[in-house]
Design a protein around this motif. Structure first.
Motif, mmCIF file in Angstrom:
data_model
loop_
_atom_site.group_PDB
_atom_site.id
_atom_site.type_symbol
_atom_site.label_atom_id
_atom_site.label_comp_id
_atom_site.label_asym_id
_atom_site.label_seq_id
_atom_site.Cartn_x
_atom_site.Cartn_y
_atom_site.Cartn_z
ATOM 1 N N ILE A 1 17.888 82.721 -71.467
ATOM 2 C CA ILE A 1 16.521 82.855 -70.961
ATOM 3 C C ILE A 1 16.041 84.263 -71.275
ATOM 4 O O ILE A 1 16.734 85.243 -71.027
ATOM 5 C CB ILE A 1 16.460 82.612 -69.435
ATOM 6 N N GLY A 2 14.855 84.333 -71.827
ATOM 7 C CA GLY A 2 14.278 85.609 -72.249
ATOM 8 C C GLY A 2 13.331 85.290 -73.395
ATOM 9 O O GLY A 2 13.250 84.133 -73.829
ATOM 10 N N CYS A 3 12.618 86.292 -73.896
ATOM 11 C CA CYS A 3 11.762 86.043 -75.067
ATOM 12 C C CYS A 3 12.641 85.496 -76.185
ATOM 13 O O CYS A 3 12.271 84.553 -76.894
ATOM 14 C CB CYS A 3 11.092 87.336 -75.514
ATOM 15 N N SER A 4 13.821 86.088 -76.353
ATOM 16 C CA SER A 4 14.770 85.666 -77.370
ATOM 17 C C SER A 4 15.183 84.210 -77.208
ATOM 18 O O SER A 4 15.485 83.529 -78.180
ATOM 19 C CB SER A 4 16.001 86.561 -77.305
ATOM 20 N N HIS B 1 20.000 81.975 -67.807
ATOM 21 C CA HIS B 1 20.079 83.380 -68.186
ATOM 22 C C HIS B 1 21.531 83.861 -68.091
ATOM 23 O O HIS B 1 22.175 83.710 -67.036
ATOM 24 C CB HIS B 1 19.188 84.185 -67.235
ATOM 25 N N ASP C 1 19.576 90.968 -75.353
ATOM 26 C CA ASP C 1 20.540 92.009 -74.975
ATOM 27 C C ASP C 1 20.797 91.984 -73.469
ATOM 28 O O ASP C 1 21.925 92.203 -73.017
ATOM 29 C CB ASP C 1 20.067 93.395 -75.443
ATOM 30 N N GLY C 2 19.768 91.686 -72.681
ATOM 31 C CA GLY C 2 19.971 91.574 -71.238
ATOM 32 C C GLY C 2 20.831 90.355 -70.941
ATOM 33 O O GLY C 2 21.798 90.413 -70.179
ATOM 34 N N ASP C 3 20.468 89.263 -71.559
ATOM 35 C CA ASP C 3 21.165 87.994 -71.378
ATOM 36 C C ASP C 3 22.656 88.103 -71.719
ATOM 37 O O ASP C 3 23.519 87.705 -70.937
ATOM 38 C CB ASP C 3 20.479 86.991 -72.324
ATOM 39 N N ASN D 1 16.424 94.504 -77.965
ATOM 40 C CA ASN D 1 15.184 95.281 -77.927
ATOM 41 C C ASN D 1 15.270 96.363 -76.853
ATOM 42 O O ASN D 1 14.275 97.006 -76.533
ATOM 43 C CB ASN D 1 13.963 94.373 -77.709
ATOM 44 N N VAL E 1 15.262 96.192 -73.846
ATOM 45 C CA VAL E 1 14.531 95.912 -72.598
ATOM 46 C C VAL E 1 14.675 94.439 -72.214
ATOM 47 O O VAL E 1 15.085 93.616 -73.021
ATOM 48 C CB VAL E 1 13.011 96.224 -72.705
ATOM 49 N N TYR E 2 14.307 94.147 -70.983
ATOM 50 C CA TYR E 2 14.147 92.760 -70.550
ATOM 51 C C TYR E 2 12.687 92.414 -70.874
ATOM 52 O O TYR E 2 11.800 92.622 -70.056
ATOM 53 C CB TYR E 2 14.376 92.624 -69.037
ATOM 54 N N GLY E 3 12.473 91.907 -72.080
ATOM 55 C CA GLY E 3 11.101 91.695 -72.550
ATOM 56 C C GLY E 3 10.336 90.702 -71.693
ATOM 57 O O GLY E 3 9.221 90.978 -71.244
ATOM 58 N N LEU E 4 10.954 89.547 -71.436
ATOM 59 C CA LEU E 4 10.240 88.467 -70.744
ATOM 60 C C LEU E 4 9.794 88.865 -69.347
ATOM 61 O O LEU E 4 8.724 88.479 -68.891
ATOM 62 C CB LEU E 4 11.123 87.218 -70.662
ATOM 63 N N THR E 5 10.606 89.679 -68.662
ATOM 64 C CA THR E 5 10.256 90.052 -67.283
ATOM 65 C C THR E 5 9.564 91.419 -67.215
ATOM 66 O O THR E 5 9.589 92.095 -66.196
ATOM 67 C CB THR E 5 11.504 90.022 -66.379
#
Ligand SMILES: Cc1ncc(C[n+]2csc(CCOP(=O)(O)OP(=O)(O)O)c2C)c(N)n1
Ligand SMILES: [Mg+2]
Length: 288
Positions: A49-52, A71, A96-98, A124, A126-130
């Motif tokens: 889960i994330g933009c990725s 996630h 990367d967060g995931d 990236n 960062v946690y892009g999606l959040t």
């Protein structure tokens, strides 16, 4: 976002590195499909889960199977898929967060198993999606919504981690070099074991690193990314560590175990020795 389906929106911002990663993954899967003369349904994308995680929606037309899971749990899901259907090519698409934060505990066990999957990790920082909180790869002092006074931890060197825990294929790419990235992913899918392709995939909205990665001579910015020398021997783990020690973002294959034994081979062999037991025998085996 698509001629065939104008209503579909990928939810990636303009310039997001994930577009390049998607194209590279498409090219790699397409090449494999043609070379092995297999239907595209022999491939499964397990996304976090994330933009990725939107990478699960891959191609126009015929698609690989896709699981948009939880996630941080791409690896346990991929393990399940691979144990049920060892014949399928499993590609992980994670952020990367995931992968490196909530999912960190799963990486080393799969490396020890040499689970035969290829993990594409989009970094990236960062946690892009959040909305841009700092991830483990964010640098010390980086100001983000979760670190308003600067990140108090140093950044995680993901490549060093993968080498240290024994991943049997470790490569590093960048989303803007699509052909090179496609070849790293293709090689990772071919490799019979646990492959990780760590990709710099900048978030243009929360943390745009294109200029730092590629450099800008006019502004006197030296590029962080550099291509690994042709004479690097990827079968040499010490040489792989030396590549990481040079700093910056090395691009290419850092390490590839020459003779990996994939987990499913060990399991298949074990099944030949395992004796079937009745439910009663099983219960009795637990009795003291
Ligand atoms: C168990 C759980 N915790 C937290 C979240 C909220 N969440 C969704 S995506 C995300 C972070 C995404 O960051 P990353 O994996 O780096 O992917 P990116 O969006 O940057 O591609 C978080 C914390 C969630 N969905 N599930
Ligand atoms: Mg991220």
């Amino acid at each position: 976002m698509s001629d065939k389906n104008p209503e579909y929106d990928f939810k990636w911002c303009p310039g997001c590195g994930d577009f390049g990663v998607r194209r590279a993954l498409e090219q790699a899967v397409e090449k494999r499909t043609i070379e092995l003369e297999e239907p595209i349904e022999q491939n499964v994308v397990v996304a976090g889960i994330g933009c990725s995680g939107n990478m699960v929606h891959l191609l126009e037309g015929p698609q690989p199977y896709g699981i948009h899971g939880l996630h941080g749990r791409t690896l346990p899901i991929a393990l399940g898929v691979k144990m049920a259907r060892p014949d399928l090519n499993v590609v992980i698409a994670a952020g990367d967060g995931d992968f490196l934060s909530i999912g960190m505990e799963h990486i080393a066990p799969q490396a020890q198993r040499n689970l035969n999957v290829c993990a594409v990790v989009m970094d990236n920082a960062v946690y892009g999606l959040t909305k841009g909180q700092g991830s483990p790869t964010a640098s010390l002092g980086m100001v983000t919504p979760s670190t308003p006074y600067g990140k108090p931890e140093v950044s995680l060197n993901a490549l060093r981690l993968y080498l240290a825990i024994g991943a049997s294929y470790v490569a590093s790419g960048i989303s803007s070099k699509i052909k090179d990235l496609a070849s790293l992913i293709y090689e990772g899918m071919e490799h019979p074991g646990f492959s990780i392709v760590h990709v710099q995939s900048p978030c243009t909205y929360f943390h745009n690193t294109y200029e730092q990665l590629k450099g800008n001579p006019r502004k006197g910015i030296a590029p962080l990314a550099w291509t690994i020398d042709d004479d690097h021997d990827p079968s040499d783990i010490h040489a792989a560590h030396e590549v990481v020690d040079k700093g910056g973002v090395p691009l290419g294959i850092l390490y590839r175990d020459d003779a990996p034994v994939p987990f499913e081979d060990r399991m298949t062999e074990m099944f030949t020795r395992a004796k079937p037991r009745t439910a009663q025998e099983l219960i009795e085996s637990y009795a003291i």
